[in-house]
Design a protein around this motif. Sequence first.
Motif, mmCIF file in Angstrom:
data_model
loop_
_atom_site.group_PDB
_atom_site.id
_atom_site.type_symbol
_atom_site.label_atom_id
_atom_site.label_comp_id
_atom_site.label_asym_id
_atom_site.label_seq_id
_atom_site.Cartn_x
_atom_site.Cartn_y
_atom_site.Cartn_z
ATOM 1 N N PRO A 83 0.769 -1.245 0.000
ATOM 2 C CA PRO A 83 0.000 0.000 0.000
ATOM 3 C C PRO A 83 0.800 1.296 0.000
ATOM 4 O O PRO A 83 0.226 2.362 -0.202
ATOM 5 N N ALA A 84 2.096 1.245 0.277
ATOM 6 C CA ALA A 84 2.873 2.488 0.381
ATOM 7 C C ALA A 84 4.218 2.298 -0.301
ATOM 8 O O ALA A 84 4.705 1.173 -0.470
ATOM 9 N N VAL A 85 4.820 3.423 -0.687
ATOM 10 C CA VAL A 85 6.132 3.359 -1.321
ATOM 11 C C VAL A 85 6.933 4.603 -0.982
ATOM 12 O O VAL A 85 6.400 5.706 -0.966
ATOM 13 N N ALA A 86 8.201 4.401 -0.658
ATOM 14 C CA ALA A 86 9.141 5.511 -0.466
ATOM 15 C C ALA A 86 9.921 5.661 -1.754
ATOM 16 O O ALA A 86 10.588 4.715 -2.195
ATOM 17 N N MET A 87 9.856 6.830 -2.387
ATOM 18 C CA MET A 87 10.436 7.015 -3.712
ATOM 19 C C MET A 87 11.860 7.548 -3.687
ATOM 20 O O MET A 87 12.559 7.478 -4.700
ATOM 21 N N SER A 88 12.326 8.077 -2.571
ATOM 22 C CA SER A 88 13.589 8.806 -2.590
ATOM 23 C C SER A 88 14.860 7.969 -2.604
ATOM 24 O O SER A 88 15.897 8.477 -3.034
ATOM 25 N N PRO A 89 14.894 6.709 -2.131
ATOM 26 C CA PRO A 89 16.177 5.985 -2.125
ATOM 27 C C PRO A 89 16.848 5.970 -3.492
ATOM 28 O O PRO A 89 16.198 5.820 -4.525
ATOM 29 N N ALA A 90 18.166 6.095 -3.474
ATOM 30 C CA ALA A 90 18.914 6.329 -4.706
ATOM 31 C C ALA A 90 19.240 5.067 -5.480
ATOM 32 O O ALA A 90 19.541 5.140 -6.665
ATOM 33 N N ALA A 91 19.248 3.903 -4.835
ATOM 34 C CA ALA A 91 19.593 2.658 -5.523
ATOM 35 C C ALA A 91 19.234 1.497 -4.607
ATOM 36 O O ALA A 91 18.676 1.691 -3.519
ATOM 37 N N GLY A 92 19.578 0.268 -5.039
ATOM 38 C CA GLY A 92 19.162 -0.913 -4.295
ATOM 39 C C GLY A 92 19.642 -0.946 -2.862
ATOM 40 O O GLY A 92 18.858 -1.142 -1.934
ATOM 41 N N ASP A 126 14.471 -8.658 -0.841
ATOM 42 C CA ASP A 126 15.362 -7.983 -1.776
ATOM 43 C C ASP A 126 14.740 -8.094 -3.165
ATOM 44 O O ASP A 126 14.527 -9.181 -3.682
ATOM 45 N N GLY A 127 14.444 -6.947 -3.776
ATOM 46 C CA GLY A 127 13.738 -6.937 -5.059
ATOM 47 C C GLY A 127 14.628 -6.898 -6.279
ATOM 48 O O GLY A 127 14.160 -6.556 -7.375
ATOM 49 N N ALA A 128 15.916 -7.253 -6.120
ATOM 50 C CA ALA A 128 16.846 -7.169 -7.250
ATOM 51 C C ALA A 128 16.407 -8.042 -8.417
ATOM 52 O O ALA A 128 16.724 -7.742 -9.569
ATOM 53 N N ASN A 129 15.690 -9.131 -8.131
ATOM 54 C CA ASN A 129 15.307 -10.074 -9.180
ATOM 55 C C ASN A 129 13.828 -9.971 -9.536
ATOM 56 O O ASN A 129 13.231 -10.935 -10.044
ATOM 57 N N PHE A 130 13.248 -8.812 -9.308
ATOM 58 C CA PHE A 130 11.819 -8.607 -9.580
ATOM 59 C C PHE A 130 11.503 -8.780 -11.060
ATOM 60 O O PHE A 130 10.369 -9.091 -11.434
ATOM 61 N N ASN A 131 12.509 -8.595 -11.929
ATOM 62 C CA ASN A 131 12.288 -8.728 -13.364
ATOM 63 C C ASN A 131 11.782 -10.117 -13.741
ATOM 64 O O ASN A 131 11.197 -10.294 -14.800
ATOM 65 N N ILE A 186 12.952 -1.873 -5.033
ATOM 66 C CA ILE A 186 12.825 -2.176 -6.460
ATOM 67 C C ILE A 186 13.931 -1.437 -7.195
ATOM 68 O O ILE A 186 14.009 -0.202 -7.147
ATOM 69 N N ASN A 187 14.786 -2.170 -7.873
ATOM 70 C CA ASN A 187 15.828 -1.533 -8.679
ATOM 71 C C ASN A 187 15.210 -1.087 -9.998
ATOM 72 O O ASN A 187 15.054 -1.881 -10.924
ATOM 73 N N GLY A 218 28.493 1.929 -13.845
ATOM 74 C CA GLY A 218 29.370 3.079 -13.711
ATOM 75 C C GLY A 218 29.066 3.937 -12.500
ATOM 76 O O GLY A 218 29.458 5.091 -12.418
ATOM 77 N N GLY A 219 28.330 3.396 -11.542
ATOM 78 C CA GLY A 219 28.070 4.170 -10.330
ATOM 79 C C GLY A 219 26.784 4.948 -10.347
ATOM 80 O O GLY A 219 26.471 5.657 -9.390
ATOM 81 N N GLY A 220 25.998 4.865 -11.406
ATOM 82 C CA GLY A 220 24.719 5.551 -11.388
ATOM 83 C C GLY A 220 24.409 6.189 -12.713
ATOM 84 O O GLY A 220 25.168 6.025 -13.655
ATOM 85 N N PRO A 221 23.298 6.915 -12.831
ATOM 86 C CA PRO A 221 22.331 7.124 -11.752
ATOM 87 C C PRO A 221 21.468 5.888 -11.544
ATOM 88 O O PRO A 221 21.314 5.073 -12.441
ATOM 89 N N GLY A 222 20.922 5.767 -10.357
ATOM 90 C CA GLY A 222 20.040 4.652 -10.064
ATOM 91 C C GLY A 222 18.825 5.141 -9.313
ATOM 92 O O GLY A 222 18.671 6.335 -9.044
ATOM 93 N N ALA A 223 17.956 4.215 -8.995
ATOM 94 C CA ALA A 223 16.785 4.542 -8.186
ATOM 95 C C ALA A 223 16.306 3.258 -7.528
ATOM 96 O O ALA A 223 16.217 2.220 -8.192
ATOM 97 N N GLY A 224 16.004 3.320 -6.241
ATOM 98 C CA GLY A 224 15.596 2.132 -5.498
ATOM 99 C C GLY A 224 14.401 2.360 -4.614
ATOM 100 O O GLY A 224 14.515 2.235 -3.382
#
Length: 536
Positions: A160-169, A276-281, A299-300, A311-317
């Motif tokens: 039901p909720a999501v935090a959008m600000s994290p920069a990567a996994g 850990d959602g790294a394999n959500f694909n 979610i990556n 290369g270090g980014g950009p990312g979003a998690g």
Amino acid sequence: MVQSLDRSQGRTGAAAAVAGEAPATFTGNRALMIEEPLIFEMGQPGRCGVDLPAPLAGAPRGRDRLNGLRRAGEIGLPGLGEPQVVQHYTRLSQKNYAIDMGVYPLGSCTMKHNPRLNEKVARLPGIGDLHPLQPVSTVQGALALIDSLAHWLKTLTGLPAVAMSPAAGAHGEMCGMMAIAAALEARGERAGRRTVLAPESAHGTNPATAAALGFTVKPIPANDRGRVDLDALKSALGPDVAAIMLTNPNTCGLFEDEIVEIARAVHEAGAYFYCDGANFNAIAGRVRPGDLGVDCMHINLHKTFSTPHGGGGPGAGPVVLSAALAPFAPYPWIVKDGDGWRVAEDGAAVDGKPVGRLKAFHGQMGMFTRALAYIMSHGADGLKQASEDAVLSANYVLASLKDVMTPAFDGPCMHEALFDDGFLKDTGVSTLDFAKAMIDEGYHPMTMYFPLVVHGALLIEPTESQAKEDLDLFIAALRSLAERAKSGTATEDFKAAPRFAPRRRLDETLAARKPVLRWRPSNNPPGSDPLKQAAE
């Protein structure tokens, strides 16, 4: 010393010189394989690509414009003209393998195609030129875009909720575990629940994140099917356990088919379930983690939803959260007020007990835009098909190689095929040798020696992006290498690989333990100039 490539003898010019032979070419180049020095080695004192105005003679009130901080010596940067800089970095870019060049089988990384539509949308006026300090009244569309992406992430995960600000996994892991810690604190149990359970096949960031937050990590072994040992997990649960951090599908490329029972046992023990959602694909559009009992999951976006990464980014998690953890989501939050949007940035003023701010501003707008474009262009049926095609590709690789390589576990896989080094036994060829030989065949190696539960692991994730004929060639190349290794006639070739790369194999242990991270003239003794040595 110039390292020019000698294809006919399978060694560099440097090796040829040791044997008393002449370099293959005067320059050290081999056609389009250019021998490229460091940019510091190319620079000339006093050269500059721009004209700078002369400093003013004085400053108001007679003070130095630099407040006494004038440079006393050379700055130490290379002096080059603009064409030299462009040529240098263009030549370097041609030495890199990329997803746009071919099959990129790096397991657990989901190196998939980035649709050009996403890039086009991210560069549209009003999106590509946004600034985070603009007044909120001028970015209403951007806030609506973020909220729309948040809606679809919640829909796809069933949370039901999501935090959008994290920069990567890994940043998302920190966010989720901080929310769990805050929830335990609110229950008055933070001091007593200090243990986090981590399966042995977990990503390395999982135990690192838990330890960074002051938890004690307890590993949970895998069973002979490559999945969490349920009995060992249940025996480890107790009043001291804060959470489990589990990846599903796991890092062996297998679906945790007892995950509902795992979640039930964790919750009955009063702990939380971090996924850990790294394999959500592998499951997006097919399975909603919230339905499995997950409390939070990062979610990556740069994996599942194809935004560029590396290369270090950009990312979003972004991190999706259950109702129990939603009040502890970090701010800023995007809030709908009537027909408009606002950003709630004062932790004391929002509804809940947020863990605080994790990142400046609200996240990575370019990644949000690309991910939403990917979701909307695919639709529910397209996302489901992408996941199915990723699983199909991995099983095609597994089925095509299982007679010449050794699968780590019996049965079909999910998004990635995992092999061990059993097929290399008594050949004198190691997993590393095999991977280096792949470079000579024109492929980036798969993930090696991970997960640690498999000896000499080779982890292949083809994703859904590759055409069948491309996978067929990749499979044929690996079959050829496996057969050559088993023949016992090419061991030295494997040990020498890569033979056709611009640089030969390095001492990777020494490079990791004693890296040279800064260029100094003392690193290059007199007479080491590449052109000078080539001329000599």
